[in-house]
Design a protein around this motif. Structure first.
Motif, PDB file in Angstrom:
ATOM      1  N   THR A  55       0.852  -1.177   0.000  1.00 37.04           N
ATOM      2  CA  THR A  55       0.000   0.000   0.000  1.00 37.04           C
ATOM      3  C   THR A  55       0.893   1.233   0.000  1.00 37.04           C
ATOM      4  O   THR A  55       1.915   1.277   0.694  1.00 37.04           O
ATOM      5  CB  THR A  55      -1.025  -0.008   1.158  1.00 37.04           C
ATOM      6  OG1 THR A  55      -1.845   1.156   1.050  1.00 37.04           O
ATOM      7  CG2 THR A  55      -0.366  -0.034   2.522  1.00 37.04           C
ATOM      8  N   GLU A  56       0.519   2.222  -0.837  1.00 42.79           N
ATOM      9  CA  GLU A  56       1.409   3.357  -1.109  1.00 42.79           C
ATOM     10  C   GLU A  56       1.781   4.137   0.145  1.00 42.79           C
ATOM     11  O   GLU A  56       2.822   4.776   0.199  1.00 42.79           O
ATOM     12  CB  GLU A  56       0.756   4.301  -2.127  1.00 42.79           C
ATOM     13  CG  GLU A  56      -0.493   5.007  -1.580  1.00 42.79           C
ATOM     14  CD  GLU A  56      -1.234   5.811  -2.650  1.00 42.79           C
ATOM     15  OE1 GLU A  56      -0.981   5.609  -3.838  1.00 42.79           O
ATOM     16  OE2 GLU A  56      -2.068   6.651  -2.268  1.00 42.79           O
ATOM     17  N   ASN A  57       0.907   4.070   1.156  1.00 39.52           N
ATOM     18  CA  ASN A  57       1.185   4.822   2.375  1.00 39.52           C
ATOM     19  C   ASN A  57       2.115   4.066   3.322  1.00 39.52           C
ATOM     20  O   ASN A  57       2.108   4.299   4.519  1.00 39.52           O
ATOM     21  CB  ASN A  57      -0.115   5.229   3.075  1.00 39.52           C
ATOM     22  CG  ASN A  57      -1.067   4.088   3.299  1.00 39.52           C
ATOM     23  OD1 ASN A  57      -1.253   3.250   2.422  1.00 39.52           O
ATOM     24  ND2 ASN A  57      -1.680   4.031   4.464  1.00 39.52           N
ATOM     25  N   GLY A  58       2.934   3.173   2.767  1.00 39.95           N
ATOM     26  CA  GLY A  58       4.082   2.698   3.510  1.00 39.95           C
ATOM     27  C   GLY A  58       4.013   1.334   4.146  1.00 39.95           C
ATOM     28  O   GLY A  58       4.436   1.165   5.295  1.00 39.95           O
ATOM     29  N   MET A  59       3.508   0.337   3.426  1.00 41.48           N
ATOM     30  CA  MET A  59       3.397  -0.997   4.020  1.00 41.48           C
ATOM     31  C   MET A  59       3.459  -2.082   2.956  1.00 41.48           C
ATOM     32  O   MET A  59       2.853  -1.957   1.897  1.00 41.48           O
ATOM     33  CB  MET A  59       2.058  -1.093   4.752  1.00 41.48           C
ATOM     34  CG  MET A  59       1.801  -2.423   5.426  1.00 41.48           C
ATOM     35  SD  MET A  59       0.111  -2.480   6.092  1.00 41.48           S
ATOM     36  CE  MET A  59       0.276  -3.874   7.195  1.00 41.48           C
ATOM     37  N   ASP A  72      -7.544   0.211  13.837  1.00 38.93           N
ATOM     38  CA  ASP A  72      -6.463   0.983  14.446  1.00 38.93           C
ATOM     39  C   ASP A  72      -6.255   2.202  13.557  1.00 38.93           C
ATOM     40  O   ASP A  72      -5.916   2.056  12.382  1.00 38.93           O
ATOM     41  CB  ASP A  72      -5.199   0.103  14.478  1.00 38.93           C
ATOM     42  CG  ASP A  72      -3.992   0.816  15.079  1.00 38.93           C
ATOM     43  OD1 ASP A  72      -3.964   2.061  15.092  1.00 38.93           O
ATOM     44  OD2 ASP A  72      -3.059   0.108  15.505  1.00 38.93           O
ATOM     45  N   PRO A  73      -6.451   3.410  14.093  1.00 38.31           N
ATOM     46  CA  PRO A  73      -6.333   4.596  13.236  1.00 38.31           C
ATOM     47  C   PRO A  73      -4.952   4.774  12.610  1.00 38.31           C
ATOM     48  O   PRO A  73      -4.809   5.502  11.634  1.00 38.31           O
ATOM     49  CB  PRO A  73      -6.662   5.767  14.180  1.00 38.31           C
ATOM     50  CG  PRO A  73      -6.794   5.207  15.537  1.00 38.31           C
ATOM     51  CD  PRO A  73      -6.858   3.718  15.465  1.00 38.31           C
ATOM     52  N   ASP A  74      -3.943   4.103  13.171  1.00 39.69           N
ATOM     53  CA  ASP A  74      -2.599   4.187  12.600  1.00 39.69           C
ATOM     54  C   ASP A  74      -2.365   3.165  11.488  1.00 39.69           C
ATOM     55  O   ASP A  74      -1.263   3.095  10.938  1.00 39.69           O
ATOM     56  CB  ASP A  74      -1.538   3.955  13.689  1.00 39.69           C
ATOM     57  CG  ASP A  74      -1.393   5.147  14.619  1.00 39.69           C
ATOM     58  OD1 ASP A  74      -1.855   6.248  14.250  1.00 39.69           O
ATOM     59  OD2 ASP A  74      -0.816   4.969  15.709  1.00 39.69           O
ATOM     60  N   LEU A  75      -3.356   2.362  11.173  1.00 34.83           N
ATOM     61  CA  LEU A  75      -3.165   1.290  10.181  1.00 34.83           C
ATOM     62  C   LEU A  75      -4.275   1.367   9.136  1.00 34.83           C
ATOM     63  O   LEU A  75      -5.367   0.820   9.330  1.00 34.83           O
ATOM     64  CB  LEU A  75      -3.146  -0.078  10.885  1.00 34.83           C
ATOM     65  CG  LEU A  75      -2.923  -1.307  10.001  1.00 34.83           C
ATOM     66  CD1 LEU A  75      -1.761  -1.124   9.048  1.00 34.83           C
ATOM     67  CD2 LEU A  75      -2.714  -2.542  10.861  1.00 34.83           C
ATOM     68  N   ILE A  76      -3.970   2.085   8.043  1.00 32.92           N
ATOM     69  CA  ILE A  76      -4.975   2.306   7.000  1.00 32.92           C
ATOM     70  C   ILE A  76      -4.371   2.007   5.630  1.00 32.92           C
ATOM     71  O   ILE A  76      -3.147   1.906   5.491  1.00 32.92           O
ATOM     72  CB  ILE A  76      -5.510   3.761   7.026  1.00 32.92           C
ATOM     73  CG1 ILE A  76      -4.375   4.772   6.817  1.00 32.92           C
ATOM     74  CG2 ILE A  76      -6.257   4.039   8.335  1.00 32.92           C
ATOM     75  CD1 ILE A  76      -4.843   6.220   6.685  1.00 32.92           C
ATOM     76  N   ASN A  77      -5.245   1.866   4.629  1.00 34.16           N
ATOM     77  CA  ASN A  77      -4.762   1.634   3.264  1.00 34.16           C
ATOM     78  C   ASN A  77      -4.782   2.941   2.470  1.00 34.16           C
ATOM     79  O   ASN A  77      -5.084   4.012   3.010  1.00 34.16           O
ATOM     80  CB  ASN A  77      -5.576   0.524   2.587  1.00 34.16           C
ATOM     81  CG  ASN A  77      -7.045   0.910   2.375  1.00 34.16           C
ATOM     82  OD1 ASN A  77      -7.430   2.072   2.528  1.00 34.16           O
ATOM     83  ND2 ASN A  77      -7.854  -0.058   2.010  1.00 34.16           N
ATOM     84  N   ALA A  78      -4.483   2.845   1.184  1.00 35.88           N
ATOM     85  CA  ALA A  78      -4.391   4.054   0.350  1.00 35.88           C
ATOM     86  C   ALA A  78      -5.736   4.770   0.255  1.00 35.88           C
ATOM     87  O   ALA A  78      -5.793   5.976   0.045  1.00 35.88           O
ATOM     88  CB  ALA A  78      -3.882   3.689  -1.039  1.00 35.88           C
ATOM     89  N   LYS A  80      -7.583   5.092   2.732  1.00 39.10           N
ATOM     90  CA  LYS A  80      -7.736   5.601   4.097  1.00 39.10           C
ATOM     91  C   LYS A  80      -8.746   4.797   4.910  1.00 39.10           C
ATOM     92  O   LYS A  80      -9.327   5.290   5.875  1.00 39.10           O
ATOM     93  CB  LYS A  80      -8.060   7.099   4.097  1.00 39.10           C
ATOM     94  CG  LYS A  80      -7.001   7.874   3.297  1.00 39.10           C
ATOM     95  CD  LYS A  80      -7.125   9.350   3.319  1.00 39.10           C
ATOM     96  CE  LYS A  80      -5.948  10.019   2.625  1.00 39.10           C
ATOM     97  NZ  LYS A  80      -6.008  10.044   1.165  1.00 39.10           N
ATOM     98  N   GLU A  85      -2.568  -6.109   9.447  1.00 40.90           N
ATOM     99  CA  GLU A  85      -1.243  -6.508   8.964  1.00 40.90           C
ATOM    100  C   GLU A  85      -1.124  -8.023   9.045  1.00 40.90           C
ATOM    101  O   GLU A  85      -1.661  -8.654   9.949  1.00 40.90           O
ATOM    102  CB  GLU A  85      -0.123  -5.811   9.754  1.00 40.90           C
ATOM    103  CG  GLU A  85       0.056  -6.320  11.158  1.00 40.90           C
ATOM    104  CD  GLU A  85       1.145  -5.585  11.950  1.00 40.90           C
ATOM    105  OE1 GLU A  85       1.453  -4.426  11.673  1.00 40.90           O
ATOM    106  OE2 GLU A  85       1.661  -6.219  12.886  1.00 40.90           O
ATOM    107  N   TYR A  91       6.866  -1.840   7.483  1.00 44.96           N
ATOM    108  CA  TYR A  91       6.456  -0.433   7.305  1.00 44.96           C
ATOM    109  C   TYR A  91       7.651   0.382   6.859  1.00 44.96           C
ATOM    110  O   TYR A  91       8.796   0.092   7.227  1.00 44.96           O
ATOM    111  CB  TYR A  91       5.917   0.137   8.626  1.00 44.96           C
ATOM    112  CG  TYR A  91       4.678  -0.559   9.117  1.00 44.96           C
ATOM    113  CD1 TYR A  91       3.448  -0.338   8.496  1.00 44.96           C
ATOM    114  CD2 TYR A  91       4.731  -1.458  10.182  1.00 44.96           C
ATOM    115  CE1 TYR A  91       2.306  -0.984   8.927  1.00 44.96           C
ATOM    116  CE2 TYR A  91       3.596  -2.115  10.618  1.00 44.96           C
ATOM    117  CZ  TYR A  91       2.385  -1.874   9.992  1.00 44.96           C
ATOM    118  OH  TYR A  91       1.254  -2.519  10.410  1.00 44.96           O
TER     119      TYR A  91
END
Lengths: 219, 224
Positions: A55-59, A72-78, A80, A85, A91
């Motif tokens: 996913t482009e936002n770093g995973m 978990d608000p800290d774990l989203i996809n592109a 959002k 995981e 990450y």
């Protein structure tokens, strides 16, 4: 290889189309699925596919959508949306995430489109309408970065015109970057030699070819 | 020497009118909301803001935009279902917009932090976003010349920071934070946990302390 005509049935439904794309993703591939319909391809990958989602936002190693306590608000996809995981996930920051893309380390990305041209030009970020606010996100980086770009879309617009076109009229996302085009009515392979039809759904090759401005060949 | 602060207003002291402000976050993940709220109170105007999106809902970056303090937005994806504040300003001609492909946005900031003068990038070649930019064919492929984006200030959010300024992040909230931290003259990080020097495993530090000027301890603020 010759064109496989699936007759005696209608065009592919949205879920069926996602399943066909999933079928063609090689085992163990590193894959980025674009926002919207491409995201649904993940639901059709076999459990033992070994495919690792980026996913482009770093995973890398993104799992299915998060539900209930998993959110978990800290774990989203592109898109959002909350995701999960998988074991072996990693990450990284945005510059690394796009270096991974631009550097040709992803095997396949799946994107939606407004138009695809006969030579594989892609238009999927902007309608060009005067009041539209342009927003590109990671579309251009993905289009030129992944080793193979698969596009999924309906073959015909609501007004009946084909979205596989001789030349894109919408603003371009990338040049000569689409390798395969998955539509509800046919699957096309694009390359330097032109467009071949790998499969048709609910329409024969000859009728399909007659409805397109782009010359197509039997696969 | 990194300052460890508990007062958000102190953390934002000295931001000048006309500054370029890099704001971390992708959606709400990694969004330094406490720092943005403090920037609104601080009052600096005529800002250029660099962030992936152009605000969501009515809080955070959207509230900064609504306060009329941003002259120009540099971002990859302004248009979202809840970006009505930006949309209204843009349609009224009250804000400039520079749309940059997301990876190029990150890389331009990376270049700024790494002392790179400019770079050739294949993303966007042949598209409207390359118009007016120098293009060169390298190994048979067209590349677009892209210049660094340097910030006067970076506002980022991290999971934990030690008293020297070393930072670690959590999951996809990392996103632009480590890149922006390197690219600004003044980097301010809000963190959920301040820990003692030596408590972070050096092997896992993501942003080394050299990049961080001020840390805002948001937990301390809640307790006060």
């Amino acid at each position: 290889m010759s064109t496989v005509e699936h007759l005696g049935r209608g065009p592919l439904g949205r879920e069926e189309l996602a399943a066909v794309v999933a079928r063609d993703i090689p085992r163990g591939a590193f894959v980025n699925l674009g926002i919207g319909q491409p995201t649904t391809v993940a639901d059709h990958l076999p459990a033992d596919s070994g495919v690792i989602l980026h996913t482009e936002n770093g995973m890398l190693g993104m799992g299915p959508a998060a539900k209930g306590d998993e959110v978990d608000p800290d774990l989203i996809n592109a898109g959002k949306l909350p995701v999960t995981e998988l074991p072996g996930a990693s990450y990284f920051h945005h510059a690394d995430s796009f270096a991974m893309m631009r550097g040709g380390h992803l095997d396949v990305c799946v994107l939606g489109a407004y138009q695809v041209s006969r030579r594989g030009d892609l238009a999927n970020w902007h309608t060009g309408a005067p009041d539209a606010i342009p927003a590109v996100g990671g579309a251009m980086d993905l289009a030129i970065g992944a080793k193979q770009v698969f596009v999924m879309m309906t073959l015909f617009a609501k007004d009946g015109t084909a979205k596989l076109v001789p030349e894109c009229t919408y603003p371009l996302t990338g040049l000569a970057c689409v390798s395969r085009l998955y539509t509800d009515q046919a699957i096309f392979h694009l390359g330097p030699d032109g467009v071949t039809v790998a499969e048709t759904y609910g329409i024969g090759f000859d009728e399909l070819a007659a409805r397109l401005e782009v010359p197509v060949r039997r696969g | 020497m990194t300052a460890i602060l508990t007062d958000p207003d102190e953390a934002l002291a000295g931001v000048e009118d006309g500054s370029t402000v890099l704001i971390g976050g992708f959606g709400m993940a990694g969004m330094p909301v406490t720092l943005i709220d403090a920037l609104i109170r601080q009052g600096a105007k005529d800002l250029t803001v660099v962030s992936n999106n152009a605000g969501n809902g009515d809080t955070g970056l959207a509230a900064l935009l609504a306060a009329g303090r941003v002259r120009k937005m540099i971002c990859s994806f302004p248009r979202q279902s809840d970006s009505w504040v930006f949309d209204g300003l843009y349609r009224a001609g009250e804000i400039e917009l520079e749309v940059v492909p997301q990876g190029t946005l990150a890389e331009r900031m990376r270049a700024a932090g790494a002392g790179i003068g400019a770079f050739y990038c294949p993303t966007g070649a042949g598209t409207p976003l390359a118009e007016g930019k120098e293009t060169r064919t390298i190994d048979g492929r067209d590349h677009v010349l892209e210049y660094p984006i340097k910030g006067d200030v970076a506002l980022i959010a991290a999971h934990a920071g030690d008293r020297l300024g070393n930072l670690v992040y959590r999951k996809t909230a990392r996103n632009f934070g480590p890149v922006m931290a390197t690219a600004a003259a003044l980097t301010i990080a809000q963190v959920s946990h301040v820990v003692e020097v030596g408590d972070l495993d050096p092997e896992t530090v993501v942003t080394p302390c050299v990049y961080v000027d001020r840390i805002l301890d948001t937990k301390a603020g809640e307790a006060a």
